[in-house]
Each structure stands twice: as C-alpha cells, then as structure tokens.
Motif scaffolding. Structure first.
Motif, PDB file in Angstrom:
ATOM      1  N   SER A  21       0.812  -1.214   0.000  1.00 40.79           N
ATOM      2  CA  SER A  21       0.000   0.000   0.000  1.00 40.79           C
ATOM      3  C   SER A  21       0.846   1.264   0.000  1.00 40.79           C
ATOM      4  O   SER A  21       0.358   2.345  -0.337  1.00 40.79           O
ATOM      5  CB  SER A  21      -0.928   0.021   1.220  1.00 40.79           C
ATOM      6  N   LEU A  22       2.138   1.135   0.377  1.00 42.92           N
ATOM      7  CA  LEU A  22       2.993   2.314   0.454  1.00 42.92           C
ATOM      8  C   LEU A  22       3.157   2.970  -0.915  1.00 42.92           C
ATOM      9  O   LEU A  22       3.198   4.196  -1.026  1.00 42.92           O
ATOM     10  CB  LEU A  22       4.357   1.951   1.042  1.00 42.92           C
ATOM     11  N   ASP A  23       3.294   2.169  -1.968  1.00 42.72           N
ATOM     12  CA  ASP A  23       3.434   2.727  -3.303  1.00 42.72           C
ATOM     13  C   ASP A  23       2.171   3.488  -3.700  1.00 42.72           C
ATOM     14  O   ASP A  23       2.247   4.564  -4.299  1.00 42.72           O
ATOM     15  CB  ASP A  23       3.727   1.623  -4.317  1.00 42.72           C
ATOM     16  N   LEU A  24       1.019   2.912  -3.374  1.00 43.76           N
ATOM     17  CA  LEU A  24      -0.240   3.578  -3.685  1.00 43.76           C
ATOM     18  C   LEU A  24      -0.379   4.859  -2.873  1.00 43.76           C
ATOM     19  O   LEU A  24      -0.875   5.873  -3.387  1.00 43.76           O
ATOM     20  CB  LEU A  24      -1.417   2.644  -3.406  1.00 43.76           C
ATOM     21  N   ASP A  25       0.065   4.809  -1.617  1.00 40.36           N
ATOM     22  CA  ASP A  25       0.015   6.012  -0.780  1.00 40.36           C
ATOM     23  C   ASP A  25       0.879   7.114  -1.381  1.00 40.36           C
ATOM     24  O   ASP A  25       0.483   8.283  -1.418  1.00 40.36           O
ATOM     25  CB  ASP A  25       0.506   5.692   0.638  1.00 40.36           C
ATOM     26  N   ASN A  26       2.064   6.730  -1.843  1.00 35.79           N
ATOM     27  CA  ASN A  26       2.956   7.747  -2.419  1.00 35.79           C
ATOM     28  C   ASN A  26       2.392   8.300  -3.724  1.00 35.79           C
ATOM     29  O   ASN A  26       2.509   9.504  -3.993  1.00 35.79           O
ATOM     30  CB  ASN A  26       4.340   7.143  -2.670  1.00 35.79           C
ATOM     31  N   GLU A  27       1.766   7.447  -4.513  1.00 35.33           N
ATOM     32  CA  GLU A  27       1.135   7.928  -5.742  1.00 35.33           C
ATOM     33  C   GLU A  27       0.034   8.940  -5.424  1.00 35.33           C
ATOM     34  O   GLU A  27      -0.111   9.949  -6.120  1.00 35.33           O
ATOM     35  CB  GLU A  27       0.558   6.749  -6.526  1.00 35.33           C
ATOM     36  N   ARG A  28      -0.713   8.658  -4.347  1.00 31.20           N
ATOM     37  CA  ARG A  28      -1.752   9.593  -3.945  1.00 31.20           C
ATOM     38  C   ARG A  28      -1.142  10.910  -3.483  1.00 31.20           C
ATOM     39  O   ARG A  28      -1.632  12.000  -3.831  1.00 31.20           O
ATOM     40  CB  ARG A  28      -2.600   8.977  -2.819  1.00 31.20           C
ATOM     41  N   ASP A  29      -0.062  10.830  -2.718  1.00 29.60           N
ATOM     42  CA  ASP A  29       0.608  12.045  -2.250  1.00 29.60           C
ATOM     43  C   ASP A  29       1.131  12.870  -3.422  1.00 29.60           C
ATOM     44  O   ASP A  29       1.020  14.103  -3.429  1.00 29.60           O
ATOM     45  CB  ASP A  29       1.773  11.683  -1.321  1.00 29.60           C
ATOM     46  N   ILE A  30       1.700  12.203  -4.420  1.00 27.56           N
ATOM     47  CA  ILE A  30       2.226  12.909  -5.586  1.00 27.56           C
ATOM     48  C   ILE A  30       1.097  13.613  -6.332  1.00 27.56           C
ATOM     49  O   ILE A  30       1.233  14.775  -6.752  1.00 27.56           O
ATOM     50  CB  ILE A  30       2.969  11.924  -6.515  1.00 27.56           C
ATOM     51  N   ALA A  31      -0.017  12.909  -6.491  1.00 23.70           N
ATOM     52  CA  ALA A  31      -1.166  13.512  -7.179  1.00 23.70           C
ATOM     53  C   ALA A  31      -1.666  14.735  -6.422  1.00 23.70           C
ATOM     54  O   ALA A  31      -1.983  15.775  -7.026  1.00 23.70           O
ATOM     55  CB  ALA A  31      -2.279  12.481  -7.327  1.00 23.70           C
ATOM     56  N   LEU A  32      -1.717  14.625  -5.090  1.00 24.80           N
ATOM     57  CA  LEU A  32      -2.173  15.753  -4.282  1.00 24.80           C
ATOM     58  C   LEU A  32      -1.191  16.916  -4.371  1.00 24.80           C
ATOM     59  O   LEU A  32      -1.598  18.078  -4.504  1.00 24.80           O
ATOM     60  CB  LEU A  32      -2.355  15.318  -2.827  1.00 24.80           C
ATOM     61  N   MET A  33       0.111  16.608  -4.318  1.00 22.62           N
ATOM     62  CA  MET A  33       1.107  17.678  -4.382  1.00 22.62           C
ATOM     63  C   MET A  33       1.072  18.394  -5.723  1.00 22.62           C
ATOM     64  O   MET A  33       1.302  19.610  -5.807  1.00 22.62           O
ATOM     65  CB  MET A  33       2.501  17.110  -4.118  1.00 22.62           C
ATOM     66  N   THR A  34       0.784  17.657  -6.785  1.00 23.29           N
ATOM     67  CA  THR A  34       0.655  18.289  -8.100  1.00 23.29           C
ATOM     68  C   THR A  34      -0.477  19.308  -8.085  1.00 23.29           C
ATOM     69  O   THR A  34      -0.341  20.418  -8.608  1.00 23.29           O
ATOM     70  CB  THR A  34       0.395  17.223  -9.177  1.00 23.29           C
ATOM     71  N   GLY A  37       0.496  22.282  -5.905  1.00 24.72           N
ATOM     72  CA  GLY A  37       1.385  23.176  -6.644  1.00 24.72           C
ATOM     73  C   GLY A  37       0.650  24.110  -7.581  1.00 24.72           C
ATOM     74  O   GLY A  37       1.156  25.187  -7.911  1.00 24.72           O
ATOM     75  N   ALA A  38      -0.565  23.695  -7.969  1.00 30.55           N
ATOM     76  CA  ALA A  38      -1.399  24.546  -8.825  1.00 30.55           C
ATOM     77  C   ALA A  38      -2.329  25.432  -8.015  1.00 30.55           C
ATOM     78  O   ALA A  38      -3.186  26.119  -8.579  1.00 30.55           O
ATOM     79  CB  ALA A  38      -2.208  23.672  -9.783  1.00 30.55           C
ATOM     80  N   GLY A  39      -2.174  25.402  -6.683  1.00 29.27           N
ATOM     81  CA  GLY A  39      -2.965  26.268  -5.822  1.00 29.27           C
ATOM     82  C   GLY A  39      -4.263  25.665  -5.316  1.00 29.27           C
ATOM     83  O   GLY A  39      -5.124  26.398  -4.816  1.00 29.27           O
ATOM     84  N   ASP A  40      -4.404  24.346  -5.391  1.00 31.23           N
ATOM     85  CA  ASP A  40      -5.629  23.668  -4.965  1.00 31.23           C
ATOM     86  C   ASP A  40      -5.653  23.537  -3.439  1.00 31.23           C
ATOM     87  O   ASP A  40      -4.941  22.702  -2.870  1.00 31.23           O
ATOM     88  CB  ASP A  40      -5.704  22.284  -5.614  1.00 31.23           C
ATOM     89  N   GLU A  41      -6.464  24.344  -2.780  1.00 27.85           N
ATOM     90  CA  GLU A  41      -6.521  24.337  -1.318  1.00 27.85           C
ATOM     91  C   GLU A  41      -7.158  23.062  -0.778  1.00 27.85           C
ATOM     92  O   GLU A  41      -6.786  22.595   0.303  1.00 27.85           O
ATOM     93  CB  GLU A  41      -7.281  25.565  -0.817  1.00 27.85           C
ATOM     94  N   GLN A  42      -8.114  22.504  -1.486  1.00 35.49           N
ATOM     95  CA  GLN A  42      -8.746  21.270  -1.036  1.00 35.49           C
ATOM     96  C   GLN A  42      -7.736  20.122  -1.031  1.00 35.49           C
ATOM     97  O   GLN A  42      -7.711  19.303  -0.112  1.00 35.49           O
ATOM     98  CB  GLN A  42      -9.927  20.908  -1.941  1.00 35.49           C
ATOM     99  N   ALA A  43      -6.891  20.065  -2.046  1.00 36.61           N
ATOM    100  CA  ALA A  43      -5.844  19.045  -2.094  1.00 36.61           C
ATOM    101  C   ALA A  43      -4.872  19.227  -0.931  1.00 36.61           C
ATOM    102  O   ALA A  43      -4.419  18.248  -0.333  1.00 36.61           O
ATOM    103  CB  ALA A  43      -5.097  19.110  -3.427  1.00 36.61           C
ATOM    104  N   PHE A  44      -4.563  20.475  -0.609  1.00 34.76           N
ATOM    105  CA  PHE A  44      -3.660  20.757   0.512  1.00 34.76           C
ATOM    106  C   PHE A  44      -4.276  20.286   1.826  1.00 34.76           C
ATOM    107  O   PHE A  44      -3.591  19.668   2.651  1.00 34.76           O
ATOM    108  CB  PHE A  44      -3.350  22.242   0.573  1.00 34.76           C
ATOM    109  N   ARG A  45      -5.567  20.554   2.014  1.00 36.79           N
ATOM    110  CA  ARG A  45      -6.239  20.107   3.240  1.00 36.79           C
ATOM    111  C   ARG A  45      -6.199  18.589   3.350  1.00 36.79           C
ATOM    112  O   ARG A  45      -5.977  18.041   4.440  1.00 36.79           O
ATOM    113  CB  ARG A  45      -7.676  20.615   3.276  1.00 36.79           C
ATOM    114  N   GLU A  46      -6.398  17.906   2.244  1.00 35.74           N
ATOM    115  CA  GLU A  46      -6.366  16.441   2.266  1.00 35.74           C
ATOM    116  C   GLU A  46      -4.963  15.939   2.586  1.00 35.74           C
ATOM    117  O   GLU A  46      -4.789  14.976   3.338  1.00 35.74           O
ATOM    118  CB  GLU A  46      -6.823  15.869   0.927  1.00 35.74           C
TER     119      GLU A  46
END
Length: 212
Positions: A21-34, A37-46
């Motif tokens: 699950s760690l790889d999937l967790d990191n993929e989720r983190d990368i998607a959120l960070m992307t 980086g575009a200014g998505d506050e909801q992604a930051f909260r998550e």
C-alpha cells in the motif's frame, strides 16, 4: 505505534516489512502535491489530514512538547504549501515531508539549547506535575503503564539528534532504512549504526524495565 519493547525488550530491530500500500500512498501524495502546486486548497487540506498525525507525533517525541509540536507541524505544512509549485517527485513525498520536519525540529532544539536552563520546578510543571493531595482516578496498572511510556520517551528524547530521529522514524513510523537514510542525508549503514548505538543506550538505561 506504541513503543513497549523497542518495544521494551525486542531490541533486534528487524527490517520493516515492505507494504504494497505504500506505493499507492505515495502515488496519492504525488497527485495531491501536483494539485497543491497549482494552488488547490482542497488538495492541501487532504494532504495535511493524511500526514498531520504522523508529523505532530514525531515532533512531540523529538521535543517532548505536545504544544510546540502542533505549532511546528503548522510550519512544516506551510512550507509544503509555499514550495509546492517547485516540488518534484524525485523521492517519496514522506521523505520530503520528514526532511522538512527534521530541519525544523533541529532548529528548535538548537534554539532551546541557547536559552537559559529551565528550573527543576518548571520541568516538573511541563511534565504535568500534580500538586500534593490530588488523587489519580486511573487504575494502578494504567498509571504504571503511563509512567513506563514516559520513562521510555524521556530516554529517547535524551539521545543525540540523529539517533533520536532514526529511532522515532524506524520504530514509530515504520520507515525502512533507505528512507531514513535519505531524511538524515546519510548512508544505510550509518542508519543501522545509529540504531545500534541507540539500542545499546536504551537497553542500558531501561534495563530495570526489562528485568536484567
């Protein structure tokens, strides 16, 4: 994760098992960070919700100060937000996250070391010293367990910074040697050496809890 035998008694410290699950967790983190980086506050909260417990817990164990842990954790995530547009997934997100955490904790530790020493009475207050006459409502077994954990935490907090960080990330965050090495900017063999020295200190100072 509670450290009861380091757990108290299991001092061999085997390599943490790899979790798919760690790889999937990191993929989720990368998607959120992307998105962050575009200014998505909801992604930051998550992102904060996903990692704030681990960050606050790690800082609290490093500094033995839950109040300061909350404040420093806010600074950690503010830095994540501020630099998200320049972040690149060259390593796991948690490596990046805990590297920032480590740097802020080390800075705070050095700031504290430059301040005047706290009096013995003040140290008692920080640990939740109870005035004479106040009775505990917890059962004796719970009191003993709490005291044991407090003693373990105190010994961990007294370790040198690198040893302390390695122990906390390894034993509480279940990080593999490789990720700890990246966070500490050292080698895997050095991490193993840090854990070995920390283990020796813990065994020596907590021998009365281990029965030898």
């Amino acid at each position: 994760m509670e450290m009861t035998a380091l757990q108290v008694g299991q001092f061999d410290m085997p390599e943490p098992k790899t979790q798919p699950s760690l790889d999937l967790d990191n993929e989720r983190d990368i998607a959120l960070m992307t998105r962050v980086g575009a200014g998505d506050e909801q992604a930051f909260r998550e992102l904060v919700e996903r990692h704030q417990h681990a960050v606050v817990g790690t800082i609290a164990k490093m500094l033995r100060d839950p109040v300061e842990a909350e404040d420093l954790a806010q600074q950690v995530f503010l830095r994540i937000w501020k630099h998200a547009s320049r972040w690149k997934p060259e390593a796991k997100f948690t490596t990046y996250l805990f590297t920032i955490t480590r740097n802020l904790v080390y800075n705070e530790s050095r700031r504290r070391s430059r301040r005047r020493e706290v009096s013995a009475d003040e140290r008692h207050d920080e640990k939740g010293y109870e005035p004479a006459g106040e009775t505990r409502s917890e059962p004796d077994s719970e009191v003993a367990r709490a005291e044991m954990h407090d003693e373990i935490d105190a010994v961990i907090a007294s370790l040198p910074e690198a040893q302390r960080t390695a122990v906390i990330l390894y034993s509480y965050e279940s990080m593999p040697y490789e990720e700890i090495a990246e966070i500490l900017e050292t080698s895997v063999s050095s991490v193993k050496s840090l854990l070995f020295r920390a283990r020796s200190t813990l065994k020596d100072r907590l021998s009365h809890l281990l029965g030898y």
